[in-house]
Each structure stands twice: as C-alpha cells, then as structure tokens.
Design a protein around this motif. Sequence first.
Motif, PDB file in Angstrom:
ATOM      1  N   PHE A   1     -11.618  -6.119  -1.970  1.00  0.00           N
ATOM      2  CA  PHE A   1     -11.741  -4.927  -1.131  1.00  0.00           C
ATOM      3  C   PHE A   1     -13.127  -4.317  -1.249  1.00  0.00           C
ATOM      4  O   PHE A   1     -13.721  -3.890  -0.261  1.00  0.00           O
TER       5      PHE A   1
ATOM      6  N   LYS B   1      -7.774  -8.452  -5.831  1.00  0.00           N
ATOM      7  CA  LYS B   1      -7.803  -7.555  -4.672  1.00  0.00           C
ATOM      8  C   LYS B   1      -8.819  -6.423  -4.809  1.00  0.00           C
ATOM      9  O   LYS B   1      -9.475  -6.078  -3.830  1.00  0.00           O
TER      10      LYS B   1
ATOM     11  N   VAL C   1       0.835  -1.193   0.000  1.00  0.00           N
ATOM     12  CA  VAL C   1       0.000   0.000   0.000  1.00  0.00           C
ATOM     13  C   VAL C   1       0.872   1.245   0.000  1.00  0.00           C
ATOM     14  O   VAL C   1       1.507   1.551   0.999  1.00  0.00           O
TER      15      VAL C   1
ATOM     16  N   GLN D   1      -5.644  -2.691   5.082  1.00  0.00           N
ATOM     17  CA  GLN D   1      -6.523  -1.745   4.390  1.00  0.00           C
ATOM     18  C   GLN D   1      -7.530  -1.105   5.346  1.00  0.00           C
ATOM     19  O   GLN D   1      -8.403  -0.348   4.932  1.00  0.00           O
TER      20      GLN D   1
END
Length: 166
Positions: A111, A107, A45, A146
């Motif tokens: 997410f 992903k 990230v 996240q």
Amino acid sequence: MVQVMKPQRLLMATLLMVGCVDQTEMTESVNEAVPVKAKQESQDVPKKEDSAPVKKGEITQASIEQVFELKTQGRAVLIDTRPSIFFALGHIDGAESFPLKEFTEIKGKLFERVKQVKSEGKTVIIYCANVKCPDSHEMAVKLAEQGYDVSVFKEGWELWKEAGLD
C-alpha cells in the motif's frame, strides 16, 4: 512423435501449474468487462465510524502495447503477483515482486509503495503468469478497495516472454 521436456522446462511447467492461487475460483472474474469496480463491501477493511468511507478505485486492463509504452516512458510501475520463486526465474525488467500468497505479510509495504507511485503520477500495472492466473486481478481488487486505480496486464509474464520482451 512424443516430445520430451528438458528438466528445467518440466520444473517450470510444473511450478506454473501450481503457482497461482486457486485458478478456477477467479477465472470468470478475470474475464469480466473493463473497467471493473471493486466490491462495494470489504471484509478486509474495517469501517471507521468517524471518517468518510474510502472511495473505491477503478480496475482497467492494459494491453501488451500499453504496458510496453508506459514502461519504456517510465510512466508505470509493474507489480508481479506470482510467488517469489517464479519472480526469481524471470520477470518483466524493472517489475517489483509482491506475491499475492503473501498479501497479509506484505500489504503495508504494498500500500505504501502504490501510494508513492500514484503520488508520482505513474500507473500501477499488475500482472501474474498468464490469462488463466487470477492473482493479478485479485491483487487489483484489494488495491481498488483501498481507493487506488490500477491496471491489470492479464496476459502477464507468459505473453511478455513469448513476445521476446524479456
């Protein structure tokens, strides 16, 4: 007495042995005390200079009783992190397949799905094959990085099936 396995069971046993991502790498971290905080720094990230850092989510463990209760009440969404072939061979009813080995490709969809589940006030429960399979914990860490709180059912599909809940 030597017991001969049926071809289907032999195939499943072989696939289970090779199905999880590097089992030795994550076994120790799966057994850490709960709750487990995600790593403070994430290489996946990138940090934005003009925004506040993402608050890390919390990872907790869920027992089979908790998973059963939350699932029965419709208060949880289960995420199966095993490879797709294992999901096709059997999974917890209603679970969604998000294989860890395909994380890079899935992903965005993952997410978005977790964000939706959390906005509905539901618990995200992640599982894989069994207590020796690190995939569920590794996926939980990625989600916690996240900012999502998630639970891991570390005994996974194997215990669920042994309990006759499949």
